[in-house]
Design an enzyme around this catalytic site. Structure first.
Site, PDB file in Angstrom:
ATOM      1  N   ILE A 490      13.477 -29.733   7.101  1.00 53.04           N
ATOM      2  CA  ILE A 490      12.143 -29.699   7.723  1.00 53.04           C
ATOM      3  C   ILE A 490      11.185 -30.897   7.547  1.00 53.04           C
ATOM      4  CG2 ILE A 490      12.206 -27.144   7.296  1.00 53.04           C
ATOM      5  CD1 ILE A 490      10.540 -27.697   4.598  1.00 53.04           C
ATOM      6  N   GLY A 491      12.040 -31.927   7.418  1.00 49.21           N
ATOM      7  CA  GLY A 491      11.185 -33.094   7.448  1.00 49.21           C
ATOM      8  C   GLY A 491      12.168 -34.356   6.987  1.00 49.21           C
ATOM      9  N   GLY A 493      11.780 -38.750   6.336  1.00 47.08           N
ATOM     10  CA  GLY A 493      11.096 -39.768   6.109  1.00 47.08           C
ATOM     11  C   GLY A 493      11.803 -41.014   5.393  1.00 47.08           C
ATOM     12  N   PHE A 495      11.964 -42.191   2.571  1.00 47.59           N
ATOM     13  CA  PHE A 495      12.432 -41.889   1.329  1.00 47.59           C
ATOM     14  C   PHE A 495      13.680 -41.031   1.294  1.00 47.59           C
ATOM     15  CE2 PHE A 495      11.764 -41.180  -3.316  1.00 47.59           C
ATOM     16  CZ  PHE A 495      12.247 -40.202  -3.502  1.00 47.59           C
ATOM     17  N   VAL A 498      13.490 -33.939   3.476  1.00 47.35           N
ATOM     18  CA  VAL A 498      13.079 -32.677   2.782  1.00 47.35           C
ATOM     19  C   VAL A 498      13.665 -31.361   3.526  1.00 47.35           C
ATOM     20  CG1 VAL A 498      10.862 -31.328   2.528  1.00 47.35           C
ATOM     21  CG2 VAL A 498      10.821 -33.807   2.716  1.00 47.35           C
ATOM     22  N   LYS A 512      12.698 -32.194  -1.833  1.00 50.25           N
ATOM     23  CA  LYS A 512      12.832 -33.683  -1.108  1.00 50.25           C
ATOM     24  C   LYS A 512      13.966 -34.295  -1.974  1.00 50.25           C
ATOM     25  CE  LYS A 512       9.271 -37.190  -1.734  1.00 50.25           C
ATOM     26  NZ  LYS A 512       7.964 -37.319  -1.608  1.00 50.25           N
ATOM     27  N   ASP A 608      -3.879 -41.869   2.093  1.00 49.44           N
ATOM     28  CA  ASP A 608      -3.230 -41.722   3.339  1.00 49.44           C
ATOM     29  C   ASP A 608      -3.646 -40.309   3.794  1.00 49.44           C
ATOM     30  OD1 ASP A 608       0.347 -41.571   4.699  1.00 49.44           O
ATOM     31  OD2 ASP A 608      -1.637 -42.201   5.486  1.00 49.44           O
TER      32      ASP A 608
END
Ligand SMILES: *[C@@H]1O[C@H](CO)[C@@H](O)[C@H](O)[C@H]1NC(C)=O
Ligand SMILES: *[C@@H]1O[C@H](CO)[C@@H](O)[C@H](O)[C@H]1NC(C)=O
Ligand SMILES: *[C@@H]1O[C@H](CO)[C@@H](O)[C@H](O)[C@H]1NC(C)=O
Ligand SMILES: *[C@@H]1O[C@H](CO)[C@@H](O)[C@H](O)[C@H]1NC(C)=O
Ligand SMILES: *[C@@H]1O[C@H](CO)[C@@H](O)[C@H](O)[C@H]1NC(C)=O
Ligand SMILES: *[C@@H]1O[C@H](CO)[C@@H](O)[C@H](O)[C@H]1NC(C)=O
Length: 822
Positions: A490-491, A493, A495, A498, A512, A608
């Site tokens: 669902i994500g 990045g 790192f 997710v 994550k 952020d």
């Protein structure tokens, strides 16, 4: 309706710009002083007459008259070399005073050429030069060793300009020519048209600029007589890092100037009509940059203007390329024909402001883009201008060392994060016309709920042991994510990814998974666990646990059903939120941030804050996510600084960018931008819009200041917001965006004002517009006891109704453990 209105506005704007530009062609300076110092005769350079020194005496105040001249024939011949043959010498402080007819930008040009005059070697001169305007120190302990022209561009607001020459101790000063001339105001446009790699740079109108270098790529020296504003342009070959990788092209006759933007005053056709380009030698696999290096002074920011004109493309195959300043990709996939509405050979320029330099060289590179059908790239001209700092163009050696020690890391880090973030949004030199291709469409994920920080937060001396209770077995995570099924991502990045995870009883999790090959990953992973397990609050996304078995770096968070606030504002098909819901979301997020700032003995700065980091649960309750970048303030030590200074385009506090001083007020600034985003329902940066609309913060402030915020709000809210509520809201957002942190409210104040705006929306308030903004607030603020400016942590941790009860965490946690047993 809205659309038609926007189009009209856009056309009107273009019309204004066209008219404006027409007036600038054939610029006629209102103030023009050209003085041939030390000479008894007027001389002409091109069409300009430099008047004899004697006739300039009414401008000069000096205790002695010392006129020097030379007949040496070692002076290299150039259009202005005649000016080098005479000079005026000053043994005491002396000044020129010029009355000005018009305020605005003025050039100051000073020529120096040291020669031998009656046994006096002018190379031994040593002096400083000041301009009266804001007491700017133009030159400090200057001792020119060869012929040089110093050029400055100052925005003068007073009616006179005084230039003072002040000899250093036991020395003297001299000057060969002095000129003070009006420059078109459009030459250096206001702050809105300048974007530095992170956000709009504001304040340029007040800054003095010094020309460092002005280059004509791929062409000859362009003398002052061939430039409408008396500038000269040097060839670029000596600056090229690898001249063999570059070649040149020329088509001066073909250069066209567009209706808006570049004019002959920006740069003449002799500059736009020649370029240096990649020497691809017909090899479609060429993959290299053409790079130029320039000397600069550390400790200053620079304005960099790049001039482009696609004089090489033919027909449909038009060049697309990337542009770098230093390591930073400042313009991705630049396609010149599209910025000039499809026409080739059209003059175009872009301005950038660098961060404070931490070294004495600056490079500019061009190279093929991923979208290039054939590797080629070009640059036609370049200007590097130093921005004055604290009223000076030089800083002493000792303060420079101190500066480098303190800022080095920080400056580089700002840079690095720039490279990582959305750099394609950066720059709009003039008006950015609608791009023909929409290259970066906003991806709308209704379910992305956590943004993965690329790096960790502040480091703590605590060990992992204190968090052992959060440790989750790998097998459980594996099962919950169906062995990290790609369909559950669902994500994504820097790192890692997710995943959506589901426990046996249907409880959802967000998992994550860090990339184990990332070298600094482990430290960041630990830091995040430390930070997240320490801060528990209803309005902060909770960490449920972590897993570090088998070299894994996995973090498990509560699942946020309704995704990001951003996805509910624009770019998705989700139903629109009402005003009350939006206010409640803002209030929730403000609470989370207020807690971060005050809930612990030391303030934690999120760094952020943006709508993509505010997540919504199934009841649309807001929680702040991704505080992986957070820092404890205010005493940020070196190890913290070395992690990263980050932020997102359009949200970053300008003061933080300029001074690199991080305070909670930087979060307040970003939150103010979010508030405008919430009420206007548009992205914070839209490069394709007309210049003044590109940056939401600036655009909304403009309307708010006029008291007409209602003109630009989300059309779905029109008629649904009580005017008083909107007024209070707008005023609060405006205060958050105050230029200086000290003028911004605290998060507690913001929260308080948002509560009040909600009251104004809900309650039947006496409709007295004067009263509503300031008085009588206490009586109608019932839920206020949980906002307290005290720094007590305990208050938030357990007793306040606002924190995430430990019970709910342990419930999920015990489930995780139990499902392992199955
Ligand atoms: C100029 O004068 C200053 C101050 O007296 C001195 O520090 C500096 O070294 C001098 N520069 C040169 C090149 O002599
Ligand atoms: C002029 O002098 C400076 C040092 O004073 C030197 O760096 C530069 O190369 C010289 N330029 C020329 C053209 O001789
Ligand atoms: C000069 O400065 C004044 C005051 O700061 C500002 O209003 C004006 O727009 C500036 N002009 C230019 C050309 O930058
Ligand atoms: C520069 O101007 C001079 C005089 O106006 C002209 O003769 C010359 O051709 C010009 N040079 C260039 C490169 O345009
Ligand atoms: C390229 O540059 C060289 C060296 O300055 C010059 O001799 C040549 O004429 C230039 N070529 C073009 C196409 O301008
Ligand atoms: C061009 O330079 C940039 C910045 O230094 C670098 O990131 C990029 O990889 C270079 N591209 C090529 C093809 O060398």
């Amino acid at each position: 309706m809205m659309m038609a209105c926007e189009v009209l506005k856009f056309l009107f704007l273009q019309f204004l710009i066209l008219n404006f530009v027409c007036c600038c062609i054939g610029f006629d300076p209102k103030d023009k002083y050209y003085i041939n110092c030390g000479s008894s005769a007027d001389v002409a350079v091109g069409s300009i007459t430099y008047i004899a020194d004697k006739s300039s005496s009414r401008f000069l105040s000096t205790p002695e008259d010392i006129l020097a001249h030379t007949s040496s024939n070692s002076i290299a011949s150039s259009d202005d070399s005649v000016l080098f043959r005479t000079a005026r010498i000053f043994t005491k402080p002396s000044r020129y005073t010029f009355p000005l007819r018009q305020s605005g930008r003025h050039w100051i040009r000073l020529r120096f050429y040291p020669f031998l005059y009656q046994n006096l070697d002018m190379k031994s001169a040593n002096f400083s030069v000041f301009s009266s305007h804001k007491k700017t120190r133009l030159l400090s302990d200057f001792s020119p060793q060869n012929g040089t022209v110093k050029e400055y561009l100052l925005n003068v607001t007073s009616g006179i300009m005084v230039i003072t020459f002040s000899p250093s101790r036991n020395s003297f000063a001299y000057v060969n020519s002095v000129e003070v001339v009006s420059a078109p105001d459009s030459l250096i446009t206001d702050d809105a048209s300048l974007f530095n790699p992170i956000m709009a740079y504001s304040g340029l109108v007040d800054q003095a600029l010094e020309t460092v270098v002005r280059v004509n790529m791929g062409g000859p020296f362009v003398s002052l007589v061939n430039d409408t504003l008396g500038r000269s342009w040097v060839p670029d070959w000596s600056f090229l890092l690898h001249p063999n990788l570059a070649t040149n092209a020329s088509n001066i006759g073909g250069v066209r100037y567009p209706g808006g933007g570049a004019t002959q005053d920006i740069a003449p056709p002799t500059v736009y009509g020649t370029c240096t380009k990649m020497n691809s030698q017909s090899d479609p696999n060429s993959n290299f940059n053409v790079t130029w290096n320039f000397g600069v002074d550390a400790g200053f920011q620079y304005l960099i203007r790049l001039h482009f004109c696609d004089i090489v493309s033919k027909g449909a195959n038009q060049l697309v390329f990337d542009v770098y300043i230093g390591e930073f990709l400042v313009d991705r996939d630049l396609e010149l024909s599209s910025v000039s509405q499809g026409s080739l050979a059209t003059a175009y320029f872009k301005d950038f402001v660098t961060p404070l330099m931490d070294k004495d060289s600056l490079s500019v590179s061009i190279g093929p883009s991923k979208l290039s059908y054939y590797p080629d790239a070009l640059l036609n001209g370049l200007e590097v201008m130093k921005i004055s700092r604290k009223g000076s163009f030089s800083i002493g050696a000792s303060s420079l060392t101190a500066f480098l020690r303190s800022k080095k890391k920080l400056v580089m880090i700002v840079g690095v994060s720039v490279g990582v973030t959305f750099v394609s949004l950066i720059v709009v030199g003039v008006l950015v016309f609608m791009r023909r291709r929409k290259k970066k469409q906003e991806v709308s994920h209704s379910k992305i709920w956590i943004h993965i920080p690329v790096d960790g937060g502040a480091s703590h001396s605590h060990t992992m042991d204190s968090n052992l209770s959060y440790c989750i077995p790998f097998a459980v995570v594996e099962e919950a994510t169906n062995s990290f099924d790609e369909g559950r991502v669902i994500g994504v990045g820097g790192f890692g990814k997710v995943y959506e995870g589901v426990l046996g009883d249907g409880t959802k999790l967000a998992v994550k998974r860090g990339n184990p090959s990332s070298p600094q990953g482990l430290a960041e992973f630990r830091t995040e666990i430390e930070m997240l397990s320490r801060f528990r609050h209803r309005h902060l996304v909770s960490l449920l646990g972590y897993c570090d078995e088998k070299n894994e770096m996995i973090l498990v968070y509560e699942y946020m059903e309704n995704g990001t606030l951003k996805s509910h504002l624009y770019g998705s098909n989700l139903p629109s939120l009402g005003w009350k819901e939006r206010l409640q979301i803002c209030i929730g997020a403000a609470r989370g941030l207020h807690y971060l700032h005050t809930g612990y003995t030391k303030a934690v700065i999120h760094r952020d804050v943006k709508s993509a980091n505010i997540l919504l649960d199934e009841n649309l309750m807001a929680k702040v996510a991704d505080f992986g970048l957070s820092k404890t303030g205010p005493d940020i030590n070196q190890t913290h600084v070395s992690t990263a200074v980050k932020g997102s385009f359009g949200y970053l506090d300008p003061e933080y960018f300029r001074r690199q001083q991080l305070t909670e007020k930087s979060d307040v600034y970003s939150f103010g931008v979010v508030m405008f985003e919430v009420v206007c329902a548009r992205p914070v940066i839209v490069p394709s819009l007309p210049r003044e609309m590109v940056n939401l913060g600036e655009w909304a402030i403009k309307w708010q200041k006029k008291g007409e915020l209602d003109q630009i709000i989300d059309h779905r809210l029109v008629g649904r917001i009580k005017p008083n509520s909107l007024r209070k809201y707008g005023e609060t957002a405006e205060k958050c965006l105050a230029e200086f942190g000290v003028d911004r409210p605290s998060m507690g104040d913001v929260l308080w004002n948002l509560e009040y705006a909600l009251q104004l929306q809900e309650a039947v308030v006496r409709d007295d517009p004067e009263e509503s903004s300031s008085n009588n607030i206490h009586e109608i603020s019932p839920h206020f006891n949980d906002v307290d400016t005290s720094n007590s942590f305990g208050q938030f941790e357990r007793s306040s109704g606002d924190d995430l009860s430990d019970a709910s965490v342990s419930k999920v946690f015990s489930q995780l453990i139990r499902s392992e047993g199955r």
